[in-house]
Design a protein around this motif. Structure first.
Motif, PDB file in Angstrom:
ATOM      1  N   LYS A   1     -28.024  16.198 -20.728  1.00  0.00           N
ATOM      2  CA  LYS A   1     -28.763  14.933 -20.609  1.00  0.00           C
ATOM      3  C   LYS A   1     -28.587  14.062 -21.841  1.00  0.00           C
ATOM      4  O   LYS A   1     -28.230  12.886 -21.735  1.00  0.00           O
ATOM      5  N   SER A   2     -28.858  14.667 -23.001  1.00  0.00           N
ATOM      6  CA  SER A   2     -28.781  13.866 -24.227  1.00  0.00           C
ATOM      7  C   SER A   2     -27.366  13.373 -24.468  1.00  0.00           C
ATOM      8  O   SER A   2     -27.163  12.235 -24.899  1.00  0.00           O
ATOM      9  N   THR A   3     -26.393  14.232 -24.187  1.00  0.00           N
ATOM     10  CA  THR A   3     -25.003  13.820 -24.388  1.00  0.00           C
ATOM     11  C   THR A   3     -24.664  12.647 -23.472  1.00  0.00           C
ATOM     12  O   THR A   3     -24.028  11.672 -23.903  1.00  0.00           O
TER      13      THR A   3
ATOM     14  N   MET B   1     -34.440   6.002 -22.939  1.00  0.00           N
ATOM     15  CA  MET B   1     -35.391   6.792 -23.716  1.00  0.00           C
ATOM     16  C   MET B   1     -35.118   8.274 -23.531  1.00  0.00           C
ATOM     17  O   MET B   1     -35.054   8.768 -22.420  1.00  0.00           O
ATOM     18  N   ASP B   2     -34.958   8.965 -24.664  1.00  0.00           N
ATOM     19  CA  ASP B   2     -34.714  10.404 -24.633  1.00  0.00           C
ATOM     20  C   ASP B   2     -35.997  11.132 -25.015  1.00  0.00           C
ATOM     21  O   ASP B   2     -36.350  11.195 -26.181  1.00  0.00           O
ATOM     22  N   GLU B   3     -36.679  11.654 -24.024  1.00  0.00           N
ATOM     23  CA  GLU B   3     -37.941  12.376 -24.227  1.00  0.00           C
ATOM     24  C   GLU B   3     -38.892  11.649 -25.169  1.00  0.00           C
ATOM     25  O   GLU B   3     -39.299  12.192 -26.194  1.00  0.00           O
ATOM     26  N   PRO B   4     -39.267  10.417 -24.822  1.00  0.00           N
ATOM     27  CA  PRO B   4     -40.107   9.640 -25.747  1.00  0.00           C
ATOM     28  C   PRO B   4     -41.509  10.212 -25.900  1.00  0.00           C
ATOM     29  O   PRO B   4     -42.191   9.880 -26.863  1.00  0.00           O
TER      30      PRO B   4
HETATM   31 MG   LIG Z   1     -31.685  16.588 -25.163  1.00  0.00          MG
END
Ligand SMILES: [Mg+2]
Ligand SMILES: Nc1ncnc2c1ncn2[C@@H]1O[C@H](COP(=O)(O)OP(=O)(O)OP(=O)(O)O)[C@@H](O)[C@H]1O
Lengths: 328, 268
Positions: free
Chosen positions: B58-60, B187-190
């Motif tokens: 996901k983050s990538t 947004m990454d896990e805000p």
């Molecule tokens: Mg991640």
């Protein structure tokens, strides 16, 4: 002057956090307390003559503390303040004594000091070396090199231009030197930079949270480089002011510059952890150091005891910083 | 450059249009294939949740879209135009803003300073052009207006960010992205670092951003939040796109089953 980071007093905040809204109030109280003690114990302390002397004695440490503040605001520390300044005095003095143009000699010395800051900044920002180690190394290198150059001894520097900032003028019964004015002018300029410009705002942001600064697109490495170079420039200018104070280039001078400048900065309310504080506090802090040394000298106390007291002062100030940080 | 009141370019555009598209994204770290040929599309005006197990990529994926990571291969299209981001600044210049899990704020600075961090407004005239003077008043006013527009309540705009609650702090970071984004916000896990009530504040803010017309990509591990907020759910598994589903037609159990590979879905 307004604070760099204005904060509204919370309605439910206690006295401590409310005084935090006015950043320099604590240092001012400390300064007044010291003045009060010395004034009571020695009537000569408050004489205009002595107050003028305190100001003049504050010039070198006070100006060095401007650069120190910049570096500490980025969460760094500069242990080479005194050494870089001495580099300036020795190089300028040597060149003038060799017959070179005084103005060019001084300019060359200031550029050399700036370069020294630039190198430290490059090591800190490009190689991610700890500022503590970089400047400690610089201190060692410069101290040794300067003793070698000057063959260990001090030498007099008799030159009108190099001594220019020692010229005096009167304000009422006070006798001030141009060096005092130059120091205050530098404070004003760097204060403006720190508080009123984007550049200064980014210094605070980097000291606060370098990762956040990077994420919003601030060129953190370049900014750090600029901070160290500017600090070096300021130390170079201080060399000129120092020659105005004492027309002597001495490789063993300014041994307590680290202690005094760091004390001025932290007692002025700037956090060693970076991102908090400012120059108004540093100016007060430098005056505190000046008053302390002057008052103790008037009382006939040995300079070694002055160092001891200053050492205690810096530890107390850092302890306060640490405690208030824990409370956050 | 009063960016704050600028309407997102995506507002009013025909819904369903793809604002951001990616095709066949591949990214490996040594032997680890973090992205294994991922297609992605974000539609105008939607909140797209991206879910998947730890290490699913996901983050990538999100980093390739914000320019933080350059994919090995594949293409990215913004409004149908191919783009090649070399860094986060590139993406930002094209109107893409990101919010991260860690609070990306400067705690000792006040709210306007944080909102405008890196994009401070200068005074008009000589004071600005020659003396580079910050226009603190205008930044404060614009910050106040932006917060009002996003319906985000704060004690006082002059507060230092460290005096705010965690939710309010992250709100400042989210608002910063919303205010400057012209195309979309990622947004990454805000809310990963936040408590329940604080998470609620931030979710509300995210909804307001969508309602202003900006599409949002939201990575989250919190299924109830995802189902509360998302218009579509993009499910990743082992560096691939497992499926894209609607919270109206699928349950949380369905999504978890797809995520973990218990259920296989043909090209979602
Ligand atoms: Mg991640
Ligand atoms: N910088 C990196 N160097 C090496 N491997 C990496 C790097 N970044 C990610 N990876 C690997 O790529 C894979 C995908 O990671 P990614 O961070 O995208 O997962 P994720 O879905 O965001 O996981 P999480 O839910 O834990 O945040 C993982 O196996 C991870 O270890």
């Amino acid at each position: 002057m307004s604070s760099a980071t204005p904060s509204a007093p919370d309605p439910d905040a206690g006295l401590l956090s409310r005084t935090k809204a006015i950043p320099a109030i604590g240092p001012v109280l400390v300064l007044l307390a010291f003045c009060l003690v010395f004034a009571i114990t020695n009537p000569r302390f408050l004489a205009p003559h002595n107050l003028s002397i305190i100001l003049q004695q504050t010039i070198v440490v006070g100006t060095l503390a401007i650069g120190q503040t910049l570096v500490i605001l980025t969460a760094g520390i500069d242990l080479a303040v005194g050494a870089v300044c001495v580099l300036g005095t020795i190089v300028a003095g040597k060149l003038v004594n060799l017959g070179y143009d005084p103005m060019l000699s001084m300019l060359f010395a200031v550029i050399l000091c700036t370069l020294s800051g630039l190198v430290a900044g490059a090591l800190v920002s490009r190689l991610d070396l700890p500022p503590f180690i970089v400047t400690l190394g610089t201190l060692g290198i410069l101290t040794a090199a300067l003793r070698l150059i000057s063959k260990g001894g001090a030498f007099p520097v008799q030159d009108d231009f190099l001594g220019l900032t020692g010229n005096t003028f009167r304000v009422g019964s006070f006798v001030l030197t141009y060096g005092v004015l130059a120091m205050l002018l530098l404070y004003a300029v760097v204060w403006y930079l720190l508080n009123e410009t984007r550049w200064g705002r980014h210094v605070y942001a980097i000291g606060n949270n370098p990762e956040a600064a990077r994420l919003v697109g601030i060129p953190v490495r370049l900014h750090l480089l600029q901070v160290y170079a500017l600090a070096g420039l300021i130390y170079g200018i201080t060399a000129w002011l120092a020659l105005g104070r004492i027309p002597n280039a001495d490789p063993n001078a300014l041994q307590t510059a680290n202690l005094d400048s760091i004390t001025a900065v932290v007692i002025g309310g700037t956090s060693l952890f970076g991102g908090r504080g400012g120059l108004v506090g540093t100016l007060i802090g430098a005056l505190i150091v000046g008053v302390l040394r002057n008052g103790l000298t008037l009382a006939g106390i040995d300079p070694l005891w002055q160092d001891l007291v200053t050492g205690i002062l810096v530890i107390v100030a850092v302890a306060f910083d640490q405690l208030s940080r824990r409370r956050r | 450059m009063s960016t704050l009141t600028a309407t997102p370019e995506t507002r009013g555009a025909d819904p369903g249009r793809n604002v951001l598209e990616a095709r066949n994204l591949v990214k490996s770290y040594g032997h680890v294939v973090a992205l294994d040929g991922v297609d992605f599309e974000l539609r105008a005006g939607e909140i797209l949740a991206v879910v998947g197990d730890n290490g699913a990529g996901k983050s990538t994926l999100i980093k390739t879209l914000t320019g933080a990571v350059v994919p090995d291969s594949g293409e990215i299209l913004l409004d149908g135009q191919p783009v090649h981001f070399k860094g986060p600044l590139d993406a930002r210049h094209r109107g893409i803003e990101a919010v991260y899990q860690d609070l990306a704020v400067a705690p000792a600075l006040d709210i306007p300073s944080n909102l405008f961090l890196g994009r401070e407004l200068l005074s008009l005239g000589l004071l600005g052009s020659v003396f580079r003077r910050l226009d603190k008043r205008r930044m404060r006013e614009e910050a106040e207006r932006a917060m009002a527009e996003l319906k985000f309540r704060l004690p006082s705009i002059a507060s230092r960010v460290e005096n705010l609650s965690g939710g309010q702090r992250q709100g400042v970071a989210v608002a910063r992205a919303a205010v400057f984004a012209r195309k979309l916000v990622i947004m990454d896990e805000p809310t990963a670092a936040l408590g329940v009530r604080e998470t609620g504040q931030v979710l509300e803010l995210i909804r307001n951003i969508r309602d202003r017309g900006l599409p949002v990509v939201l990575i989250s591990h919190n299924m109830p939040n995802v189902f509360e907020l998302a218009d579509r759910i993009f499910i990743m598994r082992l560096g691939r796109r497992a499926a894209v589903v609607s919270p109206k037609t699928h349950t949380m159990a369905d999504v978890v089953a797809i995520m973990t590979g218990a259920v296989k879905v043909e090209a979602g």
